[in-house]
Write a protein that holds these residues in place. Structure first.
Motif, PDB file in Angstrom:
ATOM      1  N   ILE A   1     -13.938 -17.523 -29.050  1.00 19.22           N
ATOM      2  CA  ILE A   1     -12.909 -17.782 -28.049  1.00 19.22           C
ATOM      3  C   ILE A   1     -12.781 -16.522 -27.200  1.00 19.22           C
ATOM      4  N   SER A   2     -12.305 -16.664 -25.974  1.00 23.79           N
ATOM      5  CA  SER A   2     -12.173 -15.495 -25.094  1.00 23.79           C
ATOM      6  C   SER A   2     -10.958 -15.654 -24.203  1.00 23.79           C
ATOM      7  N   ALA A   3     -10.648 -14.584 -23.459  1.00 22.08           N
ATOM      8  CA  ALA A   3      -9.515 -14.605 -22.543  1.00 22.08           C
ATOM      9  C   ALA A   3      -9.881 -13.927 -21.236  1.00 22.08           C
ATOM     10  N   LEU A   4      -9.334 -14.469 -20.172  1.00 15.10           N
ATOM     11  CA  LEU A   4      -9.587 -14.000 -18.811  1.00 15.10           C
ATOM     12  C   LEU A   4      -8.254 -13.893 -18.091  1.00 15.10           C
ATOM     13  N   VAL A   5      -8.020 -12.768 -17.403  1.00 15.73           N
ATOM     14  CA  VAL A   5      -6.785 -12.598 -16.632  1.00 15.73           C
ATOM     15  C   VAL A   5      -7.143 -12.415 -15.161  1.00 15.73           C
ATOM     16  N   THR A   6      -6.533 -13.249 -14.311  1.00 16.06           N
ATOM     17  CA  THR A   6      -6.703 -13.108 -12.865  1.00 16.06           C
ATOM     18  C   THR A   6      -5.325 -13.122 -12.219  1.00 16.06           C
ATOM     19  N   THR A   7      -5.309 -12.893 -10.921  1.00 19.95           N
ATOM     20  CA  THR A   7      -4.060 -13.001 -10.193  1.00 19.95           C
ATOM     21  C   THR A   7      -3.992 -14.345  -9.485  1.00 19.95           C
ATOM     22  N   PHE A   8      -2.808 -14.703  -9.059  1.00 22.26           N
ATOM     23  CA  PHE A   8      -2.515 -15.988  -8.431  1.00 22.26           C
ATOM     24  C   PHE A   8      -3.336 -16.204  -7.160  1.00 22.26           C
ATOM     25  N   GLY A   9      -3.809 -17.406  -6.950  1.00 25.39           N
ATOM     26  CA  GLY A   9      -4.457 -17.774  -5.693  1.00 25.39           C
ATOM     27  C   GLY A   9      -5.834 -17.183  -5.538  1.00 25.39           C
ATOM     28  N   VAL A  10      -5.918 -16.045  -4.886  1.00 21.97           N
ATOM     29  CA  VAL A  10      -7.225 -15.475  -4.546  1.00 21.97           C
ATOM     30  C   VAL A  10      -8.050 -15.149  -5.782  1.00 21.97           C
ATOM     31  N   GLY A  11      -7.401 -14.669  -6.832  1.00 20.29           N
ATOM     32  CA  GLY A  11      -8.143 -14.310  -8.039  1.00 20.29           C
ATOM     33  C   GLY A  11      -8.575 -15.521  -8.826  1.00 20.29           C
ATOM     34  N   GLU A  12      -7.639 -16.424  -9.073  1.00 31.14           N
ATOM     35  CA  GLU A  12      -7.965 -17.579  -9.906  1.00 31.14           C
ATOM     36  C   GLU A  12      -8.989 -18.490  -9.241  1.00 31.14           C
TER      37      GLU A  12
ATOM     38  N   PHE B   1       3.563 -23.785  -4.714  1.00 29.20           N
ATOM     39  CA  PHE B   1       3.007 -22.874  -5.716  1.00 29.20           C
ATOM     40  C   PHE B   1       2.280 -23.618  -6.833  1.00 29.20           C
ATOM     41  N   ARG B   2       2.143 -24.925  -6.700  1.00 28.20           N
ATOM     42  CA  ARG B   2       1.478 -25.724  -7.732  1.00 28.20           C
ATOM     43  C   ARG B   2       0.055 -26.107  -7.366  1.00 28.20           C
ATOM     44  N   VAL B   3      -0.319 -25.841  -6.126  1.00 29.12           N
ATOM     45  CA  VAL B   3      -1.607 -26.345  -5.655  1.00 29.12           C
ATOM     46  C   VAL B   3      -2.776 -25.804  -6.471  1.00 29.12           C
TER      47      VAL B   3
ATOM     48  N   ASN C   1      -2.861 -27.207 -10.003  1.00 24.81           N
ATOM     49  CA  ASN C   1      -3.333 -28.598  -9.951  1.00 24.81           C
ATOM     50  C   ASN C   1      -4.847 -28.666  -9.878  1.00 24.81           C
ATOM     51  N   ILE C   2      -5.444 -27.717  -9.178  1.00 22.04           N
ATOM     52  CA  ILE C   2      -6.909 -27.647  -9.150  1.00 22.04           C
ATOM     53  C   ILE C   2      -7.428 -27.404 -10.568  1.00 22.04           C
ATOM     54  N   SER C   3      -6.792 -26.471 -11.257  1.00 24.22           N
ATOM     55  CA  SER C   3      -7.270 -26.113 -12.593  1.00 24.22           C
ATOM     56  C   SER C   3      -6.983 -27.178 -13.635  1.00 24.22           C
ATOM     57  N   ARG C   4      -6.058 -28.099 -13.373  1.00 20.88           N
ATOM     58  CA  ARG C   4      -5.815 -29.186 -14.322  1.00 20.88           C
ATOM     59  C   ARG C   4      -7.063 -30.015 -14.563  1.00 20.88           C
TER      60      ARG C   4
ATOM     61  N   MET D   1       9.024 -19.204  -1.095  1.00 24.33           N
ATOM     62  CA  MET D   1       8.882 -18.035  -0.224  1.00 24.33           C
ATOM     63  C   MET D   1       7.466 -17.927   0.353  1.00 24.33           C
ATOM     64  N   LEU D   2       7.371 -17.378   1.551  1.00 25.67           N
ATOM     65  CA  LEU D   2       6.096 -17.224   2.241  1.00 25.67           C
ATOM     66  C   LEU D   2       5.425 -15.933   1.759  1.00 25.67           C
ATOM     67  N   LEU D   3       4.740 -16.006   0.633  1.00 22.97           N
ATOM     68  CA  LEU D   3       4.151 -14.840  -0.002  1.00 22.97           C
ATOM     69  C   LEU D   3       2.646 -14.751   0.266  1.00 22.97           C
ATOM     70  N   HIS D   4       2.107 -13.523   0.099  1.00 23.11           N
ATOM     71  CA  HIS D   4       0.672 -13.348   0.180  1.00 23.11           C
ATOM     72  C   HIS D   4      -0.001 -14.101  -0.974  1.00 23.11           C
ATOM     73  N   HIS D   5      -1.242 -14.432  -0.796  1.00 26.77           N
ATOM     74  CA  HIS D   5      -2.052 -15.202  -1.754  1.00 26.77           C
ATOM     75  C   HIS D   5      -1.608 -16.661  -1.864  1.00 26.77           C
ATOM     76  N   THR D   6      -0.739 -17.117  -0.974  1.00 27.09           N
ATOM     77  CA  THR D   6      -0.384 -18.535  -0.961  1.00 27.09           C
ATOM     78  C   THR D   6      -1.000 -19.189   0.271  1.00 27.09           C
ATOM     79  N   LEU D   7      -0.857 -20.506   0.353  1.00 26.00           N
ATOM     80  CA  LEU D   7      -1.345 -21.233   1.527  1.00 26.00           C
ATOM     81  C   LEU D   7      -0.327 -21.215   2.656  1.00 26.00           C
ATOM     82  N   GLY D   8       0.803 -20.559   2.419  1.00 22.74           N
ATOM     83  CA  GLY D   8       1.815 -20.454   3.469  1.00 22.74           C
ATOM     84  C   GLY D   8       2.647 -21.703   3.628  1.00 22.74           C
TER      85      GLY D   8
END
Length: 583
Positions: free
Chosen positions: A76-87, A131-133, A136-139, A120-127
């Motif tokens: 088993i393994s683990a991977l850590v990324t950041t929201f949006g651009v990383g994942e 925040f579920r998009v 939902n892709i990863s589901r 909120m209009l944050l970086h790494h989002t679609l604007g």
């Protein structure tokens, strides 16, 4: 500030991030792959605090490939990324792990729950405030999605996700918002390990299936066993090994099942892949009156272009969630228990010997005066050089197809991505596999030498993920890397576009790459091999061969542009025909 009564009642409060990483360590993870990003930085502080090592990859895609390779060796393994651009950069690798049943825990650092609630209009989002998009892709490529938006549910969700990851052998997705990282959960739960035992089969149903299997097995005149990837992925190898050794039944592997069986056993017969089978294998398998098929994945490359010719009327299929006897299916019956009982109860069987594969180089290659390294010469010769317990990683293309002609020593772990087939996978996977071997050796004791990790990849494939050589050097890893220089994408040429420029790559000075990525002379050794004689000299080089060598060994090995393993040529032709079908 109001007191949260539920938090004040905790017996042993621990931070959510600490709970998560302690659980990962509990199930066997020792190193965490990934990249930093502002939404995961505070969480990353908990890695070293909880006895884990941060790897630090060149990009998220490579990190995902590496986590895949780590899991195939470590479990088993683990991977850590950041929201949006990383994942999203890691999605291709996670999809490959899902496709090929590899357990990777993907942890994504999320914006705070307050930011999410307020759109909120944050970086790494679609604007757009959604925040579920990305989750939902990863589901679609995860067997569980745990959104840790409420600390009071976090421990339960973490335990459930890790358990499903392990038992279903597929990726899971865990969101970790910035304001949840340091929230408290009940640490007393950590005293009770996550239950990683497979749910037992219904005893009555299992015994009935066993009796049906035994009836056909005991009446068969020339049965065979065919082992494939899901026997490995779904942790059934102990049961499979006992069945193969006790029964003496001729046993074969599909290409994705390479490494599942001790290939030095007298009843090991080679690779079955329809038209792409080893010599004598197709005839023996397809003439059997009973095929015990364990963990089959009948994909195009795994069957040499769907050229299997085994009737379902002669087949018993064993899987992680059902057993199929001819055309009768028994859902909810896991193979492990059935195989265990069949082995214990089978008694004397009728056995007809199968072919015995070897690493003999074809006669025409031995007699050839040409010094050129050919695919037909190299892969059997490799089998003579490999050592027990090696980890052998082959990129989809000439390397993977060529390895079908290599008979492995005992206890070799073979890693390839035959089904998903993402170009560049093997180099990233090599980093993860080598690190897993190092972690396993460390667990075994200070004097334990890590298993050799050996990568075979093409020049085109290597260019996609070459940065991971730098990650290997940074983490003190010492794999043996063969870059097969044959002027581009050979497997693509055989499918379509023989002389097309889109199948060409820029020639690199490959041997200079490790030094360019920061490798010191005491960390690495590089080699250029252009003839059979030079290959022989390399295979006899003491430093190069030695498992105790602490250097990363990097080999440029040259083969003709137009040369390929015969089974690759055949499978490529089948792929071209499939691609060309109009309806």
């Amino acid at each position: 500030m109001a007191t949260d009564l539920r938090t004040s009642e905790l017996k042993e409060p621990v931070d959510v991030a600490e709970y998560l990483f302690r659980r990962l360590r509990e199930v066997g993870v020792r190193s965490i792959h990934g990249l930093p990003g502002d939404y995961n930085l505070v969480a990353l502080d908990y890695i070293s605090k909880n006895g884990l090592k941060w790897v630090g990859n060149a990009n998220e895609l490579n990190a995902g490939y590496a986590a895949d390779g780590y899991a195939r060796v470590k479990g088993i393994s683990a991977l850590v990324t950041t929201f949006g651009v990383g994942e999203l950069s890691a999605v291709n690798a996670i999809a490959g792990a899902y496709s090929e049943y590899v357990p990777v825990v993907h942890i994504v650092g999320y914006p705070s729950t307050i930011s999410q609630r307020n759109g909120m209009l944050l970086h790494h989002t679609l604007g757009n405030g959604d925040f579920r998009v990305f989750s939902n892709i990863s589901r679609e490529i995860s067997c569980a999605v745990a959104m840790l938006n409420d600390a009071h549910e976090a421990a339960t969700l973490i335990d459930d996700a890790i358990r499903k990851c392990y038992l279903l052998s597929r990726p899971v997705y865990i969101s970790l918002p910035t304001d949840i990282v340091q929230k408290k959960v009940e640490g007393e739960r950590l005293k009770t390990p996550i239950d990683l035992n497979f749910p037992p089969n219904d005893a009555e149903k299992e015994d009935y299936v066993v009796s049906v299997v035994l009836k056909y097995l005991q009446s068969a005149k020339n049965p065979v066993i065919l082992v494939d990837a899901c026997a490995i992925r779904h942790r059934a190898l102990n049961e499979v090994h006992k069945l193969v050794e006790k029964s003496g039944i001729p046993t074969f592997v599909a290409p994705m099942g390479k490494g599942a069986i001790n290939e030095t056993l007298p009843n090991y017969g080679g690779v079955y892949a329809g038209d792409g089978s080893n010599t004598g294998v197709r005839e023996r398998v397809e003439s059997a009156d009973l095929v015990l098929s364990i963990g089959a994945i009948k994909s195009d490359f795994n069957t040499a272009g769907f050229t299997y010719q085994v009737s379902q009327l002669n087949t018993i299929d064993f899987h992680s969630s059902y057993v199929r006897v001819k055309y009768s299916e028994y859902p909810g019956v896991r193979m492990n228990g059935v195989l265990r009982k069949v082995t214990a109860q089978m008694g004397q069987l009728s056995i007809q010997a199968g072919p015995t594969p070897n690493n003999e180089i074809p006669q025409e290659e031995l007699l050839s005066p040409e010094p050129t390294i050919t695919q037909a010469w190299f892969w059997p010769r490799l089998g003579q050089w490999l050592q027990p317990e090696d980890i052998v990683i082959t990129e989809t293309g000439t390397a993977n197809f060529g390895s079908w002609e290599t008979r492995f020593p005992r206890d070799v772990t073979a890693i390839s991505q035959v089904l998903w087939g993402s170009i560049g996978y093997a180099t990233g996977s090599c980093q993860g596999a080598a690190l897993a071997a190092k972690d396993l050796a460390a667990e075994a004791g200070a004097d334990q030498v890590p298993r050799r990790t050996i990568l075979f990849t093409g020049d085109g494939s290597f260019q996609l993920t070459a940065q991971e050589v730098g990650t290997m050097l940074r983490n003190g890893l010492n794999p043996i890397i063969f870059v097969i220089c044959n002027e581009g994408y050979t497997i693509e040429r055989y499918i379509h576009g023989w002389d097309a420029d889109y199948n060409d790559v820029q020639p690199w000075d490959y041997k200079a790459v490790p030094a360019a990525l920061g490798g010191r002379p005491d960390q690495l050794a590089t080699y250029v091999v252009k003839s059979r004689q030079q290959t022989e000299e390399l295979f006899m080089d003491r430093e190069f061969v030695d498992p105790k060598c602490k250097k990363l060994r990097f080999v440029e090995i040259y083969m003709d542009r137009d040369d390929a393993p015969k089974v690759l040529k055949m499978t490529a032709e089948a792929a071209a025909r499939t691609n060309a079908k109009l309806e």
